[in-house]
Design a protein around this motif. Structure first.
Motif, PDB file in Angstrom:
ATOM      1  N   LEU A 160       0.832  -1.197   0.000  1.00 45.09           N
ATOM      2  CA  LEU A 160       0.000   0.000   0.000  1.00 45.09           C
ATOM      3  C   LEU A 160       0.872   1.255   0.000  1.00 45.09           C
ATOM      4  N   ARG A 161       0.246   2.370  -0.409  1.00 49.84           N
ATOM      5  CA  ARG A 161       0.929   3.658  -0.321  1.00 49.84           C
ATOM      6  C   ARG A 161       0.718   4.245   1.078  1.00 49.84           C
ATOM      7  N   VAL A 162       1.592   5.210   1.433  1.00 48.84           N
ATOM      8  CA  VAL A 162       1.553   5.787   2.773  1.00 48.84           C
ATOM      9  C   VAL A 162       0.176   6.362   3.081  1.00 48.84           C
ATOM     10  N   ALA A 163      -0.393   7.144   2.144  1.00 50.27           N
ATOM     11  CA  ALA A 163      -1.706   7.754   2.376  1.00 50.27           C
ATOM     12  C   ALA A 163      -2.790   6.695   2.541  1.00 50.27           C
TER      13      ALA A 163
ATOM     14  N   THR B 269       4.048   7.283  -1.890  1.00 49.44           N
ATOM     15  CA  THR B 269       5.117   6.305  -2.042  1.00 49.44           C
ATOM     16  C   THR B 269       4.679   4.973  -1.442  1.00 49.44           C
ATOM     17  N   PRO B 270       4.915   3.847  -2.117  1.00 50.66           N
ATOM     18  CA  PRO B 270       4.607   2.538  -1.523  1.00 50.66           C
ATOM     19  C   PRO B 270       5.408   2.325  -0.238  1.00 50.66           C
ATOM     20  N   VAL B 271       4.771   1.712   0.736  1.00 46.46           N
ATOM     21  CA  VAL B 271       5.423   1.484   2.028  1.00 46.46           C
ATOM     22  C   VAL B 271       6.694   0.658   1.862  1.00 46.46           C
TER      23      VAL B 271
ATOM     24  N   LEU C  16       6.183   6.285  10.123  1.00 47.52           N
ATOM     25  CA  LEU C  16       4.829   5.866   9.745  1.00 47.52           C
ATOM     26  C   LEU C  16       4.225   4.948  10.802  1.00 47.52           C
ATOM     27  N   GLN C  17       5.006   4.015  11.315  1.00 51.30           N
ATOM     28  CA  GLN C  17       4.489   3.109  12.327  1.00 51.30           C
ATOM     29  C   GLN C  17       4.143   3.846  13.612  1.00 51.30           C
ATOM     30  N   LEU C  18       4.940   4.872  13.977  1.00 53.02           N
ATOM     31  CA  LEU C  18       4.621   5.659  15.160  1.00 53.02           C
ATOM     32  C   LEU C  18       3.272   6.360  14.985  1.00 53.02           C
ATOM     33  N   LEU C  19       3.016   6.911  13.796  1.00 57.69           N
ATOM     34  CA  LEU C  19       1.726   7.547  13.544  1.00 57.69           C
ATOM     35  C   LEU C  19       0.586   6.537  13.648  1.00 57.69           C
ATOM     36  N   ARG C  20       0.796   5.351  13.090  1.00 58.04           N
ATOM     37  CA  ARG C  20      -0.246   4.308  13.180  1.00 58.04           C
ATOM     38  C   ARG C  20      -0.566   3.977  14.625  1.00 58.04           C
ATOM     39  N   LEU C  21       0.472   3.910  15.439  1.00 52.44           N
ATOM     40  CA  LEU C  21       0.252   3.587  16.843  1.00 52.44           C
ATOM     41  C   LEU C  21      -0.510   4.703  17.558  1.00 52.44           C
TER      42      LEU C  21
ATOM     43  N   GLY D 298       6.893  14.748   8.426  1.00 52.92           N
ATOM     44  CA  GLY D 298       7.804  14.778   7.290  1.00 52.92           C
ATOM     45  C   GLY D 298       7.354  14.070   6.036  1.00 52.92           C
ATOM     46  N   PHE D 299       6.102  13.644   5.960  1.00 53.94           N
ATOM     47  CA  PHE D 299       5.604  13.014   4.735  1.00 53.94           C
ATOM     48  C   PHE D 299       4.882  14.074   3.901  1.00 53.94           C
ATOM     49  N   GLY D 300       5.620  14.692   2.973  1.00 53.04           N
ATOM     50  CA  GLY D 300       5.018  15.689   2.096  1.00 53.04           C
ATOM     51  C   GLY D 300       4.023  15.059   1.141  1.00 53.04           C
TER      52      GLY D 300
END
Length: 600
Positions: free
Chosen positions: A367-370, A405-407, A418-423, A397-399
């Motif tokens: 998947l992509r980040v978004a 971008t694919p993970v 990204l994982q910190l945001l998911r948590l 920092g994800f413009g």
């Protein structure tokens, strides 16, 4: 200061992207330079070009004749057939390297506990990194280039490396260029900072704190449009100004300007408000370890330990490698059970852990980040702010372009962000972070800390990054390998003092890499007679230094009086005497340090 090496109009591109463009800069004797900037902006590339490991597309790098350059690259190139000892000191006999104080210090600081006769082939990645660093520091170089030297070093190892580099050369000799995300290390070791951005380099005087000050001042004077970035820099500056006194004691820092910039900036965390919110979400009971014991094989990691976590508590964990820091997190998170005792868990507790390897993202690698964040929700509450998924991604920092971008194509630092945001958006009320600073640049670390400042929950952080621990936790505990968890009211400094006491009690380093092995060739000891003479020498040198300081003060007063009277043509003589006194004083200080070391 003598010029050691320099670059003239260098440039390099990768594909259609220009990484460095028409740069001219140099390293002089006495320079201690920290390279900072976002991941991918070209810090490591610039270092490799200056070190001669990579040619630029255009321009040239020149080096003064006879200058010896040493490099710690991100790739550790060691011969797997060699032993650790061969990798570090070559074929030198034990009595040869053991008689060298510098080599003894390097081995004691980096390889204590590691068998020097062990083959390199069987070492872990962290052990290989330490061996490569030890090999470099055991040599004689005029300029050192270090790319992420603190990776795989614990708090104690980072402190040792800082002390070693501070004392490796005289203040006006040698050159150092270092890339690291460890902000305490940058502030302690570096006297200049180069910010790499947009294919160019901006130089600053001072270490990390000075760079933050200068960047905030530059942003204010230029009325920078990026208000979010400016507010983040100001908040970081407020922490620096209100935090550890050492960060504001250097005279080159413009304290008055700093006070004006941050006078309207609130404290990084509203602890009272956060505690009220956390108590409402958690209740009074969070997580308690009661009389817990745990062993792994024959190693006792925890022995009858009691530890209680309160709502909104922010706890930092430090300790020697292998003492059980990550295991402690697993116990608190319920992933493992103790051998004895119990883990008491509040009824409303929801935990989340940021692990070191971030394997949790493998299942969404396609998947992509978004798209990953869209699975978590469309809007999120961060403290008293409501942010969209895109805004939250931008904050770390994800413009816009990076969000698509694919993970699977993300770097290690991007995966961790990204994982910190998911948590966080999963709304846990207890968060565990295991070495969260790995692979993150300084700007991203500041953004992550800003995000955590408004997070109302209980936080436990395991890290060797003492700046992060001081920044986001309110108190720390230590695991020293004896099965106990010790409180550290004095913070990381107290931990380092405890470890120094343990090392002193353990005895000298032996040629086999262990301590106290009577069958191995030990480092030559200083005799009692030599110690007595060293103490006499130290006392004599102290008296000599005191006389020189008095002479220096008198000459400085004479120069000041001549200048006030406008007799500038008479200043030349006293100025020459002042330089002579400074040289004598520097020599006496070095001799005193040597005598003090022998006297111990």
């Amino acid at each position: 200061m003598a010029h050691l090496l320099g670059a003239e109009n260098i440039g390099i591109s990768f594909g259609t992207r220009t990484v460095l463009d028409s740069l001219s800069l140099g390293v002089d004797s006495g320079d201690r330079i920290g390279l900072v900037g976002r991941n991918g902006d070209g810090k490591s590339t610039l270092m490799r070009i200056l070190a001669g490991l990579q040619p630029p597309d255009n321009g040239r790098v020149t080096r003064r004749g006879g200058v010896q350059v040493g490099v710690l690259d991100q790739r550790d190139e060691l011969d797997p057939a060699h032993t650790v000892k061969q990798a570090v000191v070559g074929d030198a006999e034990d009595h040869e390297w053991a008689a060298d104080a510098k080599i003894r210090d390097v081995l004691q600081g980096l390889l204590v506990g590691l068998d020097l006769d062990r083959p390199v082939q069987g070492l872990s990645g962290g052990q290989r990194r330490r061996v490569a660093l030890a090999r470099l520091l055991a040599g004689d170089h005029d300029v050192l280039f270090l790319d992420e030297p603190t990776n795989h070093l614990d708090v104690e190892g980072v402190a040792w490396l800082a002390r070693h580099l501070q004392g490796r050369w005289r203040p006006t000799e040698g050159g150092l260029v270092v890339v690291t995300h460890d902000r305490w290390f940058l502030d302690t070791v570096c006297t200049r900072t180069w910010e790499v951005h947009d294919a160019t380099v901006d130089p600053y005087d001072g270490g990390y704190a000075a760079w933050v000050l200068a960047r905030a001042e530059r942003a204010r004077q230029a009325a920078v449009a990026e208000q979010k970035r400016q507010q983040l820099v100001k908040k970081e500056l407020a922490w620096l100004r209100r935090g550890a006194p050492a960060r504001t004691s250097k005279p080159k820092f413009r304290i008055d300007a700093a006070n004006q910039i941050i006078e309207d900036v609130p404290a990084p965390r509203d602890s009272v408000s956060l505690q009220k919110m956390a108590t409402a979400r958690l209740g009074k009971d969070v997580l308690d370890l009661e009389d817990v014991s745990l062993s792994m094989g024959e190693t006792t990691l925890l022995d009858d330990v009691t530890l209680r976590l309160a709502p909104a508590e922010r706890l930092g964990v430090v300790g020697v490698n292998g003492a059980g820091k990550s295991t402690l997190l697993k116990l608190l998170d319920g992933r493992i059970q103790p051998d004895a005792g119990r883990v008491k868990r509040g009824k409303t507790v929801v935990t989340a852990t940021l692990t070191q390897d971030v394997t949790e993202l493998d299942e969404v690698g396609h998947l992509r980040v978004a798209e990953v964040m869209a699975r978590e929700g469309t809007s999120f509450q961060v403290g008293d702010r409501e942010l969209s998924a895109g805004q939250l991604l931008e904050q770390l920092g994800f413009g816009t372009q990076k969000q698509w971008t694919p993970v699977a194509e993300l770097s290690g630092g991007e995966r961790r962000r990204l994982q910190l945001l998911r948590l966080l958006v999963g709304e846990p009320n207890v968060l565990f972070l295991d070495e969260p600073t790995n692979d993150l640049d300084t700007d991203t670390l500041a953004a992550m800390e800003d995000l955590l400042d408004g997070w109302p929950g209980t936080l436990v952080v395991v890290s060797h990054d003492r700046y992060l621990l001081e920044r986001v936790t309110d108190h720390q505990v230590a695991l020293l390998g004896d099965g106990k968890v010790r409180g550290l009211p004095g913070g990381v400094e107290q931990y380092l003092a405890l470890r120094a006491e343990m090392d002193a009690a353990a005895g000298p380093l032996t040629a086999s890499g262990s301590t106290g092995d009577s069958e191995a060739a030990t480092v030559p000891a200083v005799s009692a007679a030599e110690q007595r003479q060293a103490r006499k020498d130290a006392a004599r040198l102290e008296r000599q230094m005191e006389r020189l300081k008095q002479q220096k003060a008198a000459v400085e007063l004479e120069i000041a009086e001549l200048s006030q009277q406008g007799r500038f043509d008479e200043v030349t003589g006293p100025t020459a005497r002042l330089h002579e006194i400074d040289t004598e004083l520097e020599t006496a200080e070095e001799q005193w340090l040597e005598a003090a070391e022998r006297a111990e």
